[in-house]
Each structure stands twice: as structure tokens, then as C-alpha cells.
Design an enzyme around this catalytic site. Structure first.
Site, PDB file in Angstrom:
ATOM      1  N   ASP A  13       7.769 -63.338   4.623  1.00 52.70           N
ATOM      2  CA  ASP A  13       7.108 -64.437   4.383  1.00 52.70           C
ATOM      3  C   ASP A  13       6.067 -64.156   3.133  1.00 52.70           C
ATOM      4  OD1 ASP A  13       6.030 -67.250   4.162  1.00 52.70           O
ATOM      5  OD2 ASP A  13       5.823 -67.216   6.412  1.00 52.70           O
ATOM      6  N   CYS A  56       7.121 -72.013   1.134  1.00 53.84           N
ATOM      7  CA  CYS A  56       7.852 -71.994   2.342  1.00 53.84           C
ATOM      8  C   CYS A  56       9.202 -72.779   2.527  1.00 53.84           C
ATOM      9  CB  CYS A  56       7.063 -71.816   3.635  1.00 53.84           C
ATOM     10  SG  CYS A  56       5.768 -70.374   3.533  1.00 53.84           S
ATOM     11  N   LYS A 109      10.575 -67.723  11.647  1.00 54.02           N
ATOM     12  CA  LYS A 109       9.767 -68.991  11.242  1.00 54.02           C
ATOM     13  C   LYS A 109      10.858 -69.798  10.675  1.00 54.02           C
ATOM     14  CE  LYS A 109       6.871 -70.507   7.371  1.00 54.02           C
ATOM     15  NZ  LYS A 109       5.864 -69.959   6.551  1.00 54.02           N
ATOM     16  N   HIS A 111      10.519 -73.893   9.926  1.00 51.93           N
ATOM     17  CA  HIS A 111       9.917 -74.766   9.049  1.00 51.93           C
ATOM     18  C   HIS A 111      10.934 -75.790   8.497  1.00 51.93           C
ATOM     19  CE1 HIS A 111       5.968 -74.170   6.492  1.00 51.93           C
ATOM     20  NE2 HIS A 111       5.924 -75.435   7.148  1.00 51.93           N
ATOM     21  N   HIS A 211       2.450 -63.502   5.715  1.00 50.80           N
ATOM     22  CA  HIS A 211       1.825 -64.947   5.825  1.00 50.80           C
ATOM     23  C   HIS A 211       0.303 -64.794   6.173  1.00 50.80           C
ATOM     24  CE1 HIS A 211       0.992 -69.152   6.069  1.00 50.80           C
ATOM     25  NE2 HIS A 211       1.990 -69.497   5.430  1.00 50.80           N
ATOM     26  N   ASP A 263      10.442 -65.337   0.450  1.00 52.24           N
ATOM     27  CA  ASP A 263      10.727 -66.736   0.478  1.00 52.24           C
ATOM     28  C   ASP A 263      10.017 -67.407  -0.780  1.00 52.24           C
ATOM     29  OD1 ASP A 263       8.022 -66.560   1.630  1.00 52.24           O
ATOM     30  OD2 ASP A 263       8.379 -68.144   3.021  1.00 52.24           O
ATOM     31  N   ASN A 264       8.873 -66.790  -1.290  1.00 49.96           N
ATOM     32  CA  ASN A 264       8.175 -67.239  -2.165  1.00 49.96           C
ATOM     33  C   ASN A 264       7.203 -66.272  -2.736  1.00 49.96           C
ATOM     34  OD1 ASN A 264       6.953 -69.278   0.114  1.00 49.96           O
ATOM     35  ND2 ASN A 264       5.724 -67.661  -0.649  1.00 49.96           N
TER      36      ASN A 264
END
Length: 441
Positions: A13, A56, A109, A111, A211, A263-264
Site C-alpha cells: 500500500d 487505492c 485491505k 476498499h 500507508h 497499488d499506487n
């Protein structure tokens, strides 16, 4: 032993391109060595041009559906209690794996929905444990003025297919430090159980690190001497190594496609600032620092040891894994991903895609094609103010990786193939209208 390969997909994350040693970070540049992930990169394929969505939720929706989030309406994070995530009409990677005879588990996670019908165990996973939304919420219960009468208390949850999901314990600053440890232990047990039963498995392990608030487990606190972020990076590396070790101990390495990615782009909130290495920007922008993230794939005997700069996109994971496991991809909706299996296994020297469109929420921000990048909206840093461009900016990413010098006036020919991509996408939307965000089932 199963004749079908296992799939282990670990998604970090907010892990930026420049954090890991194998991507130019590591101990000297980021204060924490990443030996386990670096070794993973030395035993498989390391992509230098793997691209994701802006943050995310959209990336996770793209991963699960093989579709750009503008199509599914799952393109932004919203507070708890409001409609969010994927409608039940969306078909997921986990549902495909389940239909193909795989045991499926989600630990981490999600989301992509926080109401009954939208939890992981409702969307193809046999079991899940983790958080329905995001780690920002660990700060809620200790925030000044927090009122549980009007605001939701965040929980770590669990569920099994066919049963309601339930709260397990409060997700706060204390449990934030221990959750990744729990996710690893549950993942190891899941793999052991299915290995003994000779059943192929799909393990989706979206870790919480890095994160914000980026807080390490107590066992790693102070380990690097470079603060919480570096300690958390060291912990994440260790956790990934635990999964690698478990696969190896079960003698499943040759029968398992192991993917590690992010994820990013990197975290931008102080004091937990990450880095995209040579690229400009962080997540929530259309800069390369947002689009490009680490991606490593290991499958001994199938995927060669290599590194390359060919374009691959997160939507490609679903059709790629479909080909790996013998899954069937739906033909009743546009699937934006393309299978990259022949590229990853060395049968094809170049990627099966030349480019893609990049949206932030419902606004087309940029188009990437070959080594070119075209910006329609200019916002190089988060909250810098989105400036819609009358004349787009064009950058050549090999000559200008930081996207500093617009060269459109000398290369207007590039507009042809790029705008044809835009038209093709818009034509598909006319035929298959996008789902509005927050639409109920």
C-alpha cells in the site's frame, strides 16, 4: 499435488517506485535494506514500467475487474457509511478463480465495499480477514473530539463465503502496528491447508504497509535508526520474505506464480513521505511517480530472470491470470486488460499493450503511448490545482523522465495514435455506459 499453478498476489500500500533496493532505494537511499524483495527480483521478472491508477480504490477495482475504474464507478475513497466499492454486477478476479476450482482467500485491505453483499467473501473469496476501507481510520478513536455517536468506529473484520462478515476488533493505532503480522500468519495457514489438500489456491494479500500512519510492529521499531517509515519498510520486506519462505518450505515454488507489486505511487503526507525515485509526483496525480510502481513476478522455470521497460497495466492482471489458471473472462462487458502471459514468460519480446488512458475520478488527465506521455490537465503535485490545458503537454519519457519540457509543437504526429485510443474508449462507453459512483446494487 494439484496440476494447476497456485497464485500468490501481494500488493503493498503506497509503495513508491524508489523505495526498494532493487529499484534504487534500499538502505543507502531510504534508510532500510530490502534484501528479501531484492532477492525476489533477482529470481524473476522486474518491470520498470508497470502502471496503476491514481490511488487505492481505483487501482484495487481495476485489479479485481480488469476494467478501468471510470467504467465501474469505483474511482475514489469515501468515508464509511456512504455507498462505495464495486456493484455486485461487476465480476471479479476472485470469482473467476473460484469458478476455475481454486481455494481463494483475501487477507488485508479491501476498499471495494463495506456493506453486506460487497465484502470480499461476497465477491468470490472463500474467506477474508482485514480492513474494509483504509488505514487513515486508525487515527479516528484517538482524534480530538471523536464522537462514536455520529462517526463510525473502524474495525478489523472477518468473513467466510455464505456467511455474514463480522467485526473482530477495533482498528486503531495499536492494531495498526500488528495487522500485517496477523495477515502473514493467516496467509501461511491458508497455503499450508490447501497444499495438504492438493487444492490449487489464490492468495490475495494486500498488505497495510506503507500507508500512513506508517507505524512499524514493535519488533521493528527503532531497527533502522531512520524513523518509523524506514522501520516499516524493513518490516514489509521481512513479511514478504515470510511468504516466500513458506512457499519454498511447502515445495511449491515451481508450482506458484508469485507477484509482488504496489497499488499506487508513494505516500506524500508528512512525516511519512515516500519517493518515486527518478519520476516526478506521487499518487493523486497523473505524473509518472503516480503511474509507475514496483512489480516483480517469480515463477521458476516459467518466468525468466529479467528487467524491462515495457508498458504493463494493472488491468492486465485479470486476463493474464485467467490464462494461467484456465479461467474464463466475461464477454458481456468491456475488459480493458490484455493477457501478458507470453510476454512475462519470454515468448514475446514486447508487451501486448502500447498504451492506456489515465483518469483521475471521471476526468481524463493523460494518455500514455509507447515512450510518450500526453497531459490534458496539468497538476504535478497533489492539490497544486488542476490546470486544464488548451494545448496539451507532450513529454518523451526516455529523454525527459521528469516530464519537464513540453515537445508537442515538434511532434504533433503523436496526437494521431493517442487520440484514436481516446476515441475507441469513448465509443466503448457509448455501447456500454459507465456505472455512476455510489450506485446501489
Amino acid at each position: 499435488m494439484s496440476t494447476k499453478p497456485n497464485i500468490v498476489l501481494i500488493v503493498a500500500d503506497n509503495l513508491g517506485w524508489g523505495e526498494l533496493g532493487c529499484y534504487g532505494g534500499g538502505k543507502l537511499m531510504r534508510g532500510a535494506a530490502t534484501p528479501r524483495i531484492d532477492a525476489l527480483a533477482q529470481s524473476g521478472m522486474r518491470l520498470l514500467n508497470y502502471n496503476v491508477e491514481s490511488d487505492c480504490v481505483p487501482t484495487r477495482s481495476a485489479l479485481m475487474t480488469g476494467r478501468h475504474p471510470i467504467r465501474t464507478g469505483a474511482f475514489q475513497s469515501v468515508p464509511p457509511g456512504l455507498p462505495q466499492g464495486l456493484k455486485r454486477t461487476e465480476w471479479t478476479l476472485a470469482e473467476m478463480a473460484s469458478e476455475a476450482g481454486y481455494a481463494t482467500a483475501h487477507f488485508g485491505k479491501w476498499h471495494l465495499g463495506d456493506v453486506e453483499g460487497r465484502y470480499p467473501s461476497d465477491r468470490g473469496f472463500d474467506e477474508w480477514y482485514g480492513i474494509p476501507r483504509t488505514t487513515d481510520e486508525t487515527q479516528f478513536t484517538t482524534s480530538i473530539g471523536f464522537d462514536p455517536e455520529v462517526a463510525d468506529i473502524p474495525y478489523i473484520m472477518a468473513g467466510k463465503k455464505g456467511e455474514p462478515s463480522a467485526n473482530v476488533k477495533v482498528y486503531d493505532l495499536e492494531t495498526r502496528r500488528t495487522i500485517d503480522e496477523e495477515l502473514i500468519e493467516k496467509s501461511k495457514a491458508f497455503m499450508r491447508r490447501n497444499a495438504l489438500a492438493s487444492k490449487p489456491f489464490f492468495l490475495y494479500l494486500p498488505l497495510v504497509h506503507l500507508h500512513f500512519p506508517t507505524l512499524p510492529h514493535k519488533d521493528f521499531e527503532g531497527l533502522t535508526g531512520m524513523g518509523d517509515f524506514a522501520d516499516s519498510l524493513a518490516e514489509m520486506d521481512f513479511r514478504v520474505g515470510q511468504i516466500v519462505d513458506e512457499i519454498d518450505d511447502l515445495n511449491l515454488a515451481k508450482d506458484t506464480l508469485f507477484i509482488f507489486c504496489s497499488d499506487n505511487g508513494p505516500e506524500f503526507r508528512a512525516p511519512y513521505r515516500g519517493t518515486a525515485g527518478p519520476w516526478t509526483g506521487t499518487y493523486h496525480t497523473a505524473m509518472e511517480g503516480s503511474l509507475r510502481v514496483p512489480f516483480i513476478a517469480r515463477w521458476p522455470g516459467k518466468i525468466p530472470v529479467d528487467a524491462n521497460n515495457q508498458i504493463v497495466h494493472v488491468v492486465d492482471l485479470l486476463p493474464t491470470l485467467a490464462e494461467v489458471i484456465g479461467g474464463k473472462v466475461r464477454d458481456d462487458r468491456p475488459i480493458d486488460g490484455v493477457s501478458q502471459l507470453d510476454f512475462l514468460t519470454g515468448g514475446r519480446p514486447v508487451s501486448n499493450r502500447e498504451g492506456f488512458l489515465f483518469y483521475i475520478k471521471d476526468e481524463l488527465r493523460a494518455v500514455k503511448w509507447r515512450d510518450w506521455k500526453l497531459h490534458f490537465v496539468w497538476e504535478p503535485y497533489v492539490n497544486a490545482g488542476a490546470n486544464k490545458l488548451e494545448s496539451p503537454y507532450l513529454f518523451h519519457l526516455i529523454q525527459d523522465p521528469k516530464e519537464e519540457t513540453d515537445v508537442l509543437v515538434c511532434n504533433t504526429w503523436v496526437l494521431g495514435p493517442m487520440l484514436k485510443m481516446v476515441k475507441a474508449f469513448k465509443d466503448s462507453v457509448k455501447a456500454y455506459p459507465n456505472t455512476p459512483p455510489g450506485e446501489l446494487d
